[in-house]
Design a protein around this motif. Structure first.
Motif, PDB file in Angstrom:
ATOM      1  N   GLY A  58      47.753  17.540   3.632  1.00  0.00           N
ATOM      2  CA  GLY A  58      46.717  16.771   2.958  1.00  0.00           C
ATOM      3  C   GLY A  58      45.991  17.569   1.891  1.00  0.00           C
ATOM      4  N   GLY A  59      45.588  18.804   2.217  1.00  0.00           N
ATOM      5  CA  GLY A  59      44.896  19.650   1.250  1.00  0.00           C
ATOM      6  C   GLY A  59      45.779  20.048   0.090  1.00  0.00           C
ATOM      7  N   ALA A  60      47.052  20.311   0.371  1.00  0.00           N
ATOM      8  CA  ALA A  60      47.988  20.705  -0.692  1.00  0.00           C
ATOM      9  C   ALA A  60      48.227  19.557  -1.663  1.00  0.00           C
ATOM     10  CB  ALA A  60      49.303  21.167  -0.074  1.00  0.00           C
ATOM     11  N   VAL A  61      48.342  18.332  -1.143  1.00  0.00           N
ATOM     12  CA  VAL A  61      48.542  17.178  -2.015  1.00  0.00           C
ATOM     13  C   VAL A  61      47.333  16.990  -2.929  1.00  0.00           C
ATOM     14  CG1 VAL A  61      48.761  14.664  -2.051  1.00  0.00           C
ATOM     15  CG2 VAL A  61      50.137  16.008  -0.450  1.00  0.00           C
ATOM     16  N   GLU A  62      46.127  17.122  -2.373  1.00  0.00           N
ATOM     17  CA  GLU A  62      44.914  16.986  -3.184  1.00  0.00           C
ATOM     18  C   GLU A  62      44.863  18.062  -4.265  1.00  0.00           C
ATOM     19  OE1 GLU A  62      41.470  16.940  -0.728  1.00  0.00           O
ATOM     20  OE2 GLU A  62      42.087  15.160   0.406  1.00  0.00           O
ATOM     21  N   ALA A  63      45.263  19.289  -3.924  1.00  0.00           N
ATOM     22  CA  ALA A  63      45.251  20.383  -4.904  1.00  0.00           C
ATOM     23  C   ALA A  63      46.224  20.098  -6.043  1.00  0.00           C
ATOM     24  CB  ALA A  63      45.598  21.705  -4.220  1.00  0.00           C
ATOM     25  N   ILE A  64      47.403  19.579  -5.730  1.00  0.00           N
ATOM     26  CA  ILE A  64      48.368  19.240  -6.775  1.00  0.00           C
ATOM     27  C   ILE A  64      47.836  18.123  -7.659  1.00  0.00           C
ATOM     28  CG2 ILE A  64      50.668  18.310  -7.233  1.00  0.00           C
ATOM     29  CD1 ILE A  64      50.699  21.223  -6.385  1.00  0.00           C
ATOM     30  N   GLN A  65      47.151  17.153  -7.076  1.00  0.00           N
ATOM     31  CA  GLN A  65      46.545  16.085  -7.873  1.00  0.00           C
ATOM     32  C   GLN A  65      45.495  16.654  -8.830  1.00  0.00           C
ATOM     33  OE1 GLN A  65      45.417  13.644  -4.477  1.00  0.00           O
ATOM     34  NE2 GLN A  65      46.954  12.102  -5.017  1.00  0.00           N
ATOM     35  N   ILE A  66      44.754  17.647  -8.367  1.00  0.00           N
ATOM     36  CA  ILE A  66      43.799  18.329  -9.250  1.00  0.00           C
ATOM     37  C   ILE A  66      44.539  19.023 -10.390  1.00  0.00           C
ATOM     38  CG2 ILE A  66      42.188  20.284  -9.366  1.00  0.00           C
ATOM     39  CD1 ILE A  66      41.268  19.489  -6.532  1.00  0.00           C
ATOM     40  N   GLY A  67      45.680  19.649 -10.065  1.00  0.00           N
ATOM     41  CA  GLY A  67      46.481  20.306 -11.095  1.00  0.00           C
ATOM     42  C   GLY A  67      46.997  19.333 -12.137  1.00  0.00           C
ATOM     43  N   ILE A  68      47.415  18.147 -11.693  1.00  0.00           N
ATOM     44  CA  ILE A  68      47.886  17.137 -12.646  1.00  0.00           C
ATOM     45  C   ILE A  68      46.736  16.693 -13.549  1.00  0.00           C
ATOM     46  CG2 ILE A  68      48.773  14.783 -12.860  1.00  0.00           C
ATOM     47  CD1 ILE A  68      50.310  15.284 -10.242  1.00  0.00           C
ATOM     48  N   GLY A  69      45.557  16.457 -12.957  1.00  0.00           N
ATOM     49  CA  GLY A  69      44.396  16.086 -13.759  1.00  0.00           C
ATOM     50  C   GLY A  69      44.041  17.163 -14.772  1.00  0.00           C
ATOM     51  N   ALA A  70      44.158  18.428 -14.370  1.00  0.00           N
ATOM     52  CA  ALA A  70      43.876  19.535 -15.286  1.00  0.00           C
ATOM     53  C   ALA A  70      44.867  19.542 -16.439  1.00  0.00           C
ATOM     54  CB  ALA A  70      43.937  20.862 -14.530  1.00  0.00           C
ATOM     55  N   PHE A  71      46.144  19.332 -16.136  1.00  0.00           N
ATOM     56  CA  PHE A  71      47.145  19.305 -17.198  1.00  0.00           C
ATOM     57  C   PHE A  71      46.845  18.210 -18.220  1.00  0.00           C
ATOM     58  CE2 PHE A  71      51.063  17.247 -18.743  1.00  0.00           C
ATOM     59  CZ  PHE A  71      51.486  18.243 -19.602  1.00  0.00           C
ATOM     60  N   LEU A  72      46.462  17.035 -17.743  1.00  0.00           N
ATOM     61  CA  LEU A  72      46.172  15.933 -18.668  1.00  0.00           C
ATOM     62  C   LEU A  72      44.969  16.258 -19.550  1.00  0.00           C
ATOM     63  CD1 LEU A  72      46.771  12.882 -16.303  1.00  0.00           C
ATOM     64  CD2 LEU A  72      48.290  13.775 -18.077  1.00  0.00           C
ATOM     65  N   ARG A  73      43.946  16.893 -18.991  1.00  0.00           N
ATOM     66  CA  ARG A  73      42.791  17.301 -19.807  1.00  0.00           C
ATOM     67  C   ARG A  73      43.210  18.325 -20.848  1.00  0.00           C
ATOM     68  NH1 ARG A  73      40.471  17.723 -14.767  1.00  0.00           N
ATOM     69  NH2 ARG A  73      40.437  20.012 -14.912  1.00  0.00           N
ATOM     70  N   HIS A  74      43.969  19.331 -20.421  1.00  0.00           N
ATOM     71  CA  HIS A  74      44.414  20.367 -21.359  1.00  0.00           C
ATOM     72  C   HIS A  74      45.301  19.758 -22.444  1.00  0.00           C
ATOM     73  CE1 HIS A  74      42.588  22.945 -18.566  1.00  0.00           C
ATOM     74  NE2 HIS A  74      43.623  23.258 -17.822  1.00  0.00           N
ATOM     75  N   ARG A  75      46.177  18.851 -22.048  1.00  0.00           N
ATOM     76  CA  ARG A  75      47.085  18.239 -23.011  1.00  0.00           C
ATOM     77  C   ARG A  75      46.312  17.477 -24.083  1.00  0.00           C
ATOM     78  NH1 ARG A  75      51.481  13.795 -21.092  1.00  0.00           N
ATOM     79  NH2 ARG A  75      49.623  12.489 -21.214  1.00  0.00           N
ATOM     80  N   ASN A  76      45.287  16.756 -23.682  1.00  0.00           N
ATOM     81  CA  ASN A  76      44.482  16.017 -24.662  1.00  0.00           C
ATOM     82  C   ASN A  76      43.806  16.965 -25.648  1.00  0.00           C
ATOM     83  OD1 ASN A  76      45.131  13.532 -23.569  1.00  0.00           O
ATOM     84  ND2 ASN A  76      43.318  13.431 -22.269  1.00  0.00           N
ATOM     85  N   ARG A  77      43.237  18.034 -25.125  1.00  0.00           N
ATOM     86  CA  ARG A  77      42.546  18.990 -26.011  1.00  0.00           C
ATOM     87  C   ARG A  77      43.532  19.694 -26.938  1.00  0.00           C
ATOM     88  NH1 ARG A  77      38.831  22.649 -27.610  1.00  0.00           N
ATOM     89  NH2 ARG A  77      39.220  24.857 -27.139  1.00  0.00           N
ATOM     90  N   ILE A  78      44.660  20.133 -26.381  1.00  0.00           N
ATOM     91  CA  ILE A  78      45.652  20.845 -27.183  1.00  0.00           C
ATOM     92  C   ILE A  78      46.220  19.927 -28.262  1.00  0.00           C
ATOM     93  CG2 ILE A  78      47.929  21.950 -27.092  1.00  0.00           C
ATOM     94  CD1 ILE A  78      47.068  22.898 -24.215  1.00  0.00           C
ATOM     95  N   ASN A  79      46.497  18.700 -27.915  1.00  0.00           N
ATOM     96  CA  ASN A  79      47.008  17.752 -28.910  1.00  0.00           C
ATOM     97  C   ASN A  79      46.019  17.561 -30.054  1.00  0.00           C
ATOM     98  OD1 ASN A  79      49.486  17.264 -27.729  1.00  0.00           O
ATOM     99  ND2 ASN A  79      48.807  15.470 -26.596  1.00  0.00           N
ATOM    100  N   GLY A  80      44.719  17.528 -29.722  1.00  0.00           N
ATOM    101  CA  GLY A  80      43.716  17.383 -30.765  1.00  0.00           C
ATOM    102  C   GLY A  80      43.630  18.576 -31.689  1.00  0.00           C
TER     103      GLY A  80
END
Length: 348
Positions: free
Chosen positions: A233-255
């Motif tokens: 359960g904790g590992a799945v939540e951590a990976i979901q946090i990682g995916i959210g982080a990637f999407l934030r970084h991707r938006n900033r980098i694209n800009g």
């Protein structure tokens, strides 16, 4: 070492605020290539898994898969409630060998077909070797991550497959060090998310529990222990946090990059240097230089405590050369002085 697939999600889960890591995940090619393009010179240090460890891992996997996965059939016979000779195994690399995307996509389609057959009650293997899954993100650069468990094993109770990974660590009594266990649990967490995505495509009512299996090497040879089942359960939540982080970084980098390659904006991105970066990331020294003189240079613990306070400023607060100007500085000064006192008392 590569920042693609589950490895990327594991790294992002462990350091979700590092935009440099986000750029490496977006950039085509290896981490070393990313370093060379940012720094302008070859990466001249050792990096990644040692060749001896790679060879051991390959041999362990070959032993486990040999003879129609005889050793794995014996290890999982109790779980699938069959005699080892009756356990059905399907190795998808036999159907579509290779590591290129076309082979991965072919194995993904075959994996999906097998999952659908099992869900519909049709004949399906008890163990799938080297299946292919993916975790979608959002439309844009890298809209999904390929996820490749070593095995999927079908539960006789639910009919749903569980992911498993083979690790050639030498362990005793099926126990492994905390650091190694944390990393492989995150890998399994990514695999659970990928399986959930695939089963939702088949039937949203199917429940994929946050569970997975680790198969370690016995200490007296390259044969597998009995599978170790993990609640994730904790590992799945951590990976979901990682995916959210990637999407934030991707938006900033694209800009920032305006159509250019991600490496071109590395100097405009925010690194998050941590102690673990030194053994896991080619950009560690480059990022460390960017936080030189600040608390982050001493690792994540100091960075979390001191925040943006420079090392010189922290020393001045410790010695009394500067009076705290904010509540945060007052708390930092009190902690530093208490630590110094504890050290003096321990040395006395």
């Amino acid at each position: 070492m590569s920042v693609k697939g589950s490895t990327a999600l594991v790294r992002l889960a462990g350091n979700p605020t590092c935009e440099i890591l986000g750029a490496m995940v977006m950039q085509e090619g290896s981490e070393k290539r990313f370093y060379e393009r940012v720094v302008g010179e070859p990466y001249d240090r050792e990096f990644g898994e040692r060749q001896s460890s790679k060879r051991r891992g390959v041999q362990f996997e070959q032993n486990a898969f040999a003879g129609d996965a005889r050793l794995l059939r014996e290890a999982f016979a109790g779980f699938v409630r069959k005699d080892p000779d009756a356990v059905i195994v399907r190795n998808l690399v036999d159907d579509f060998p290779g590591a290129k995307d076309d082979a991965r996509i072919a194995r993904l389609r075959l994996t999906r077909s097998i999952l659908a057959d099992a869900a519909a009650g049709r004949q399906a293997p008890d163990i799938i070797l080297q299946p292919q899954l993916l975790v979608p993100t959002q439309p844009g650069p890298r809209p999904y991550f390929f996820i490749a468990p070593d095995i999927l094993v079908r539960s006789p109770e639910t009919g749903v497959y569980l992911p498993g990974d083979l690790k050639s660590f030498v362990v005793r009594e099926n126990e492994v060090g905390k650091g190694d266990l944390a990393r492989v649990r995150l890998q399994l967490g990514a695999q659970v998310l990928a399986l959930r995505h695939e089963y939702i495509r088949i039937d949203p009512a199917i429940t994929v529990q946050a569970r997975g299996m680790l198969i370690f090497s016995r200490p007296n040879g390259l044969s597998p222990h009995q599978p170790r089942f993990e609640d994730l359960g904790g590992a799945v939540e951590a990976i979901q946090i990682g995916i959210g982080a990637f999407l934030r970084h991707r938006n900033r980098i694209n800009g920032l990059r305006a159509g250019a390659e991600p490496f071109t904006v590395a100097s405009d991105l925010n690194p998050n240097f941590q102690d673990g970066c030194l053994s896991s990331c080619v950009m560690a020294q480059w990022c460390r230089q960017r936080v030189a003189g600040r608390a982050g240079d001493m690792g994540e613990v100091a960075g979390d405590v001191l925040g943006s306070i420079s090392i010189d400023h922290a020393i001045a607060l410790l010695t009394g050369a500067l009076e705290p100007q904010t509540d945060h500085e007052r708390i930092v000064a009190e902690h530093l002085r208490q630590l110094a006192q504890n050290q003096e008392e321990a040395a006395a």
